[in-house]
Each structure stands twice: as structure tokens, then as C-alpha cells.
Design a protein around this motif. Sequence first.
Motif, short mmCIF file in Angstrom:
data_model
loop_
_atom_site.label_atom_id
_atom_site.label_comp_id
_atom_site.label_asym_id
_atom_site.label_seq_id
_atom_site.Cartn_x
_atom_site.Cartn_y
_atom_site.Cartn_z
N SER A 110 0.88 -1.14 0.07
CA SER A 110 0.12 0.08 -0.06
C SER A 110 0.95 1.41 0.08
CB SER A 110 -0.97 0.01 1.21
OG SER A 110 -0.14 0.01 2.47
N ASP A 111 0.28 2.45 -0.68
CA ASP A 111 0.88 3.80 -0.64
C ASP A 111 0.69 4.69 0.72
OD1 ASP A 111 -1.31 4.61 -1.44
OD2 ASP A 111 -0.88 4.72 -3.50
N SER A 112 1.09 5.71 0.88
CA SER A 112 0.95 6.59 1.75
C SER A 112 0.09 7.91 1.43
CB SER A 112 2.27 7.23 2.42
OG SER A 112 3.01 7.94 1.29
N GLU A 113 -0.47 7.83 0.20
CA GLU A 113 -0.99 9.15 -0.21
C GLU A 113 -2.69 8.94 0.07
OE1 GLU A 113 -0.01 12.02 -1.07
OE2 GLU A 113 1.96 11.15 -0.40
N GLN A 114 -3.58 9.81 0.02
CA GLN A 114 -4.94 9.77 0.12
C GLN A 114 -5.43 10.09 -1.26
OE1 GLN A 114 -6.51 8.82 2.90
NE2 GLN A 114 -4.49 8.58 3.98
N PRO A 115 -6.37 9.05 -1.73
CA PRO A 115 -6.85 8.05 -0.98
C PRO A 115 -5.91 6.82 -0.93
CG PRO A 115 -8.00 8.00 -2.98
CD PRO A 115 -7.27 9.51 -2.94
N VAL A 116 -5.55 5.79 -0.07
CA VAL A 116 -4.64 4.90 0.02
C VAL A 116 -5.29 3.93 -1.17
CG1 VAL A 116 -3.61 3.16 1.19
CG2 VAL A 116 -4.20 5.33 2.33
N GLN A 117 -4.20 3.56 -2.02
CA GLN A 117 -4.29 2.48 -2.85
C GLN A 117 -3.28 1.32 -2.48
OE1 GLN A 117 -6.38 2.84 -5.44
NE2 GLN A 117 -7.11 4.97 -5.18
N SER A 118 -3.71 0.14 -2.81
CA SER A 118 -3.10 -1.15 -2.47
C SER A 118 -3.20 -2.11 -3.41
CB SER A 118 -3.41 -1.49 -0.89
OG SER A 118 -4.88 -1.85 -0.97
N SER A 119 -2.48 -3.11 -3.47
CA SER A 119 -2.57 -4.32 -4.33
C SER A 119 -1.93 -5.55 -3.72
CB SER A 119 -1.92 -3.93 -5.57
OG SER A 119 -0.36 -3.62 -5.36
N THR A 120 -2.12 -6.72 -4.27
CA THR A 120 -1.27 -7.89 -3.71
C THR A 120 -0.70 -8.46 -4.68
OG1 THR A 120 -3.30 -8.34 -1.97
CG2 THR A 120 -1.85 -10.06 -2.54
N SER A 121 0.49 -8.92 -4.55
CA SER A 121 1.46 -9.50 -5.60
C SER A 121 2.05 -10.71 -4.96
CB SER A 121 2.52 -8.61 -5.97
OG SER A 121 2.03 -7.44 -6.45
N THR A 122 2.08 -11.79 -5.93
CA THR A 122 2.22 -13.17 -5.42
C THR A 122 3.94 -13.45 -5.79
OG1 THR A 122 0.03 -14.23 -5.40
CG2 THR A 122 2.04 -15.64 -5.51
N LEU A 123 4.71 -13.88 -4.90
CA LEU A 123 6.12 -14.25 -4.95
C LEU A 123 6.24 -15.88 -4.99
CD1 LEU A 123 9.15 -13.26 -5.15
CD2 LEU A 123 9.22 -13.47 -2.73
N THR A 124 6.95 -16.44 -6.12
CA THR A 124 6.97 -17.79 -6.14
C THR A 124 8.50 -18.18 -5.74
OG1 THR A 124 5.64 -18.10 -8.27
CG2 THR A 124 7.09 -19.74 -7.73
N ILE A 125 8.30 -19.06 -4.80
CA ILE A 125 9.72 -19.62 -4.03
C ILE A 125 9.84 -20.98 -4.49
CG2 ILE A 125 10.92 -19.51 -2.11
CD1 ILE A 125 8.93 -17.61 -0.85
N ARG A 126 11.08 -21.32 -4.84
CA ARG A 126 11.36 -22.64 -5.14
C ARG A 126 12.24 -23.33 -4.24
NH1 ARG A 126 9.78 -24.54 -10.10
NH2 ARG A 126 8.45 -22.90 -11.37
N VAL A 127 12.19 -24.49 -3.97
CA VAL A 127 13.30 -25.05 -3.37
C VAL A 127 14.27 -25.60 -3.91
CG1 VAL A 127 13.46 -27.10 -1.39
CG2 VAL A 127 11.46 -25.73 -1.58
#
Length: 805
Positions: A576-593
Motif C-alpha cells: 500500500s502507498d501513503s497518499e490519500q486515498p490509499v491505494q493497495s495491491s497484492t502480488s504473489t512471489l513464487t519461491i522454489r526449493v
Amino acid sequence: MLPASSGHKRNYMHLPAVAWTLLPVALGILTLLPHSLLGTPAEEEHVGSSALLQRAKRSWVWNQFFVLEEYTGLEPLYIGKLHSDMDKGDGSIKYILTGEGAGTTFTIDDSTGDIHAIQRLDREVKAQYILRAQARNRLTDRPLEPESEFIVKIQDINDNEPRFLDGPYQATVPEMSKIGTSVIQLTATDADDPTYGNSARVVYSILEGQPYFSVDAKTGVVRVSLADMDRETRENYTVVIQAKDMGGQLGGLAGTTTVNITLSDINDNPPMFDQRLYQMSIPESAPVGSVVGRIWAKDRDIGVNAEMKYSIIDGDGRDTFDISTDPTNLFGIITVKKPLNFEIKPSYTLKVEGANTHLDPAFRHRGPFKDVTIVHVSIEDVDEPPLFDSPAYYVELPEDAEIGTMVKTVSARDPDAANNTVRYSIDRSSDPDKYFYIEITSGSLMTVRSLDREEVGWHNITILAMEMNNPTQIASVSVAVRVLDVNDNPPSLMHYLEAYVCENAKAGQLIQTVTAVDPDEPLGGQHFYYSLAPEAVNNPNFTLKDNQDNTAWILTRRGGWSQQDQTVFYLPIFISDSEQPVQSSTSTLTIRVCSCDQEGNVMSCNAEAYSLPASLSRGALIAILACIFVLLVMILLMLSLRTHRKKPYLCDEEENVHENIVRYDDEGGGEEDTEAFDIAAMWNPREAHHHPGKMRQDMLPEIESLSRYVPQACVMGGGSGDSNVHGYVLAKLLEADMDPCAPPYDSLQTYAYEGEGSVAESLSSLQSGTSNTDHEYDYLNDWGPRFKKLAEMYGVLETNSPPLW
């Protein structure tokens, strides 16, 4: 021997009196001359015996001969006479004359010694001649007198007039010169003798040019003799000067020359304008620097004395107009100094002064050398385009402004007195996407589309204003619209990320640093907040630490990782950011073994394909579809090419082209190297004619043909045989194409008859309709590897041979 005096009646010269005084003495000496010339030894002894008596050798004593020049008589001119005392008048003495002009100009009578001139003598050519005379014995040619030299001088007569060698002459004198001012000095030369008489004494006089000029009689100096001669009245004068010899006396010779005298200009005339008032006009649309007109203060002088300098000394237009001098320094050029406006001021008045730049101090009393005139300039009215109240406009507008928001109201008016109505419009080249609209009468600029700062941050709109009554009068103004940023975009990870964790990783180990980007540009700068998505808050495998510098760390929560248990983990990250109105998003990180070495370098990971993001962009989908389409086109093209390549080598009877197939088996041998086979003979073998007499002598067959021992069966069913041949060939061609062990594609496979009378008979099915027996072709195995393929097709393979497929 002495020269006798000239006895000719035209010779007026006589010997000097001294010569006559010394003549008795000379005659006494001459009485001793024969003894001196013919002295004998006896006489020498007599001389020697007398100590008091001495004999001195006498020499010739000569005087000059004088003769007048330019003798024109018919007889030769008598010069003088040579005579020796030894001359008894019997002709025994011979007189000889040598030196300048002897024999050509002067002659001598060798018997009498008389000298004559046989050519005209000119003193101006040669003033004197040096001659030598000698007396010799005519019989013995012995000299009786020593050779002596004398001079013949030519006396001058007045036969040359004075000449001016450099005439005619050119001279210049300033106008208004005082009387006696020297103009030029002339010199005449006279070729006569200046030391004899007055033949060369020259006196000068003026024949033409009075009363303006005079000449000094002795020196030849020409002087001004009339005061205040004005060049503007008369500039050129012609003066004739005469030079006369004999001191100017009657009978003297004279020569003349011409002197062309020009009065040079001095600044003795003030300038003067030919008009007291000048009327000029210029349209109000004339740009700065335009020429209004020119004026001229005329000056009767010329050259630098007529050069002028102009200046505006008074008037209400001295700040609006300027004046300068043209390159000739004669005319004054009036130009526009400031923009003109008929509606503000329709006319101007200028007071202009013109003054000489080069003044002569001697004539300042004739001044002042300047003049003044008045110039009236009228401004012509011009239909001008509308005029905006501002040269440019600047507007700021937030990107979330609603459609229809008024941006700016522009205003323009007709500057002319008519004050026509103005209509507004937008130049569409400045707004191709049509974000704005302007009200035609009020000039209100409004939005008609949503603005997006991230797409277009600036809009430079050109507004046009046009007069209603004259559509050609159009003005334009620029409106710069800056789109202000609004926080309308959520932050997201900088790019699609994949991370890995080593199997030997411990709890709390850093495996990845993530950053985010946001298209917005807040004034205070970006500040992002990172956390795990709500569904991953209690994730037992990984945790996230926000570094408070727009980055975050992904850390492990445990150890004991194994590819066999699970190879891929998905970690959703909330940003999320700090400005008004606050905008946010979700990103997925792929982790391999992955398995790593001691330093943590990846050695190997599971071969499982990377998971694609849940949603693909439109560009990626288009690229995938384009690749699939290209692959399909290539497959279809390959199938089409293969179909065309599999055309039968043998065609139907109506498509048959009767040509010869020529085979070359070896090199050399001449014409018999070729064996030609007729296609028609292959179709009808029994109709082929054999020529046993024509056989190859240079080549033996590798395998002995059996056609001479076994007669070939008759061919039956010609019509059906053609079709069977065609089908058979196509089938075998397809089989050969599919066989990986077949010869290369560029090899030629020929299917035809083996020959009439073959032991194995025909291998084809062309004549199979005439026999009901089954053929056995097991003997093909004995024919070697070249018939191995036929043995596999028709015969039975030997049990001990290895399989081919």
C-alpha cells in the motif's frame, strides 16, 4: 703644313689674328722640314759635330673649322683647305683625311687639300666632327707630315621652334582661388644652341584663356587671373599657351600647347530641401524597420562636400520613427521604429534636419551649412486579426476532474474600429484525441474526456479566434494545461519475481529483497508499506520484514527444506502507498526449493515448469496466438510441398512425352559412349528393333544378361496394363519415401522392364494378367546386394540374414 682659311664665298669664318702673326715664323720652320724628314748620316754627323746646333722635329698646328648648318646649295659646301709647305704644286704630295664622317660626310681633294661637305649638316644631330689629316709622298707613300687632328664645328642657325614635350596638359585648381594662385608650370624646349645667339631663348604668352588665367613670360607658370571663379557656374577651361624663341622678337619660331584646367569643388554651398513639407503614409501593419520614405537636402557641391547627415530634431513621432543616411550619404531614409496602431494614433509629424558632414573653415561665413524640413506621416488603417487579452495561458487541472469541467475562459476582441464579433474554436492538430471543447461565443474551454496524468501529463491547446465578417482574419493563442497528479494507481512489485530457498537454509535466513513501483508521483515522494496478505499472515514457512525504505525482506521461518516434500511455495504480499486515498495491491512471489552448495549457490532445482502469473497481459496473449498461427501455416506449407513432390514419375498415355533418356556410363569412347532408349520401345518391347551388329565394344556388363536365353512373355491387355503400371509406380514411390534406408531423395529410381528373354522374366505386374501362375523370386537372393531390395519385396529372405527394420 697648315690649313688654309676658307676661301669659299659663303664661308664667313676667318683664321684668328694670332695665326697670321705666327705665319712668318711657321714658314721659316717649314724650310727645315725636308732635312728633318730626309736626314742623312752625313747630316747627323754634322749635327753631332756642332754642340750648339739642335734640330727640333716640327709638328702640325691646326685650328678649328667652322661651318653653318643646314646648307642647301647645289654644290658641295667648302669647309677649308689643307696645305703643306713641302707642296710645290707638282702633285707629288697626297693629302689624306680620316676620322668622323671622312668619306661619307666630308671629302678631300688629295692633290689640293680642299675639304668639302657632301651631306647636309645638322647641329641638332651632331654639333662637331673630329678629323685627322696627313700628307704623304704620292710616289713612295711615305708620310711627309705627322698625322694631326682637327675639329669641324657646326655653327647653329634658328631652325627649330620651341616644343612642349608633355602636352596637352591637365591641371586642377580649387574654385574660388585668389588671383595669382599657381595652376601649373609649363616648359618648352628648343633644340637650337642656347649658347649661341637667341635661337634658344624662349618667351611664353597666352593665346586663349583670358581673362581667367595668365602665364609668366619667363617661367611658364600658369596662374589664376580672375577672382571667385565658381565651379557650380563653370567647371572646365581650355587655355592655349605659346612659346616663342629669339626672345619673342620678330622672326622667331613658336610652338603652342593646350592646358585643360578643371575647377575642383570646395564646400561653399549650403544644402537645401526642395520641399518645405513632405507627405508620407504607411499601413499600420508595417513591421518595425519598414521604410516610410526618403528625403533629400540638395547640395550644389559634389563628393564629400555634398555628404549629408539627417536627424529628427523635433515632432511627436521622434520616438516612433527613425532616420538614417543611405550608402551614398545623400538621402535620408525614414523607417519605423515602433509598432504602429491606427486606432491609437493615426498620424505623426517629424522635424528633420540635414547638415553637411565636411565643412571648410574658410567658408564658414557663407553658412550655416544645414537645412530643416517638416515630414507628415499618415498611418493607414488595416483590417487586423482579433487580439487576445493575453499572449498565452497556463492552467492546472487535477486528473480526476469530471467531464465538463471548465478549464479556462479566453477572450479576444477585434482591434479595428469596426469591432467585429469574434468566434472561437480549437485547432484540432493540437488536440487530436479531443480531450477539450470550447464554447464558440464565450470562449470557455471545457473537458469532454477523462484526464489521466500517467498517459498525458501536459496538453498544449491552440485556441483560434476568427472575425465573423472576415473569416481570413484569424488569431491564435496557446493554452498550456498541466494535469495534476491524483493517487489513483496502486503500487505493485517492480517486476514478476521468483525466489529460491536452499534445502539447507536455516530459520530467519534472508532469501529475497522486494521493491514496488507506483505510476503516481506525489509531491512528498513515494512511501510504500509491505505486509503478508491476510491469508498468509500465519504462514509457517516464510515471513516479511518492512525495512521502511520502500523495500522489504522475505525471511524463512523454519529449516529442513526438501524438494521431495514440496518444490514450490507461493507467498502473497500486500503493498500500500501513503497518499490519500490509499491505494493497495497484492502480488504473489513464487519461491522454489533448490539444492545449493556450502556457499549458497544454486546447484539444481526441480524441473517443474515455472508457474505463470494468474493473468497474462494482452500483448503476451497476442504473441502466443501469433506463434501458434505461424506454426500452423508452416505445417500446411510442408504438407503441400510434400504432396507436390510425390507426383508419379510415369504418367498416363495421353500425357506421355516421347523423349530419349541418355545415359553416360563412363568417360571417353566417343559417340558410342551413349545408349539411347526410346520410351516407345519400353511401352512396346516386342516392336523394338534389335541391331545386333551395333554393340558397345568398350564396356562389358557387370552382370550377364539372360535376355538371350529366356524369351519374354507376350504383353496382353495394353489398356489395363497402363493403369496397373501407374498405380504400381505410385505405391513403390510412397514406400521409398517412407523408407529411412532408401537412397537419397535426389536419386532416380527407374521401374521398367528388365529386358526381353530374361531368365527371371519380368518383375513388374504389367503382364500379370496373362498368367495365372504365381511367380517365385527366391533366386534374387543370389544376385548380390544390388538386388537385395527386390529380394526383400518378392522373395524369401535367408534365415541367417539379419533383419533390416
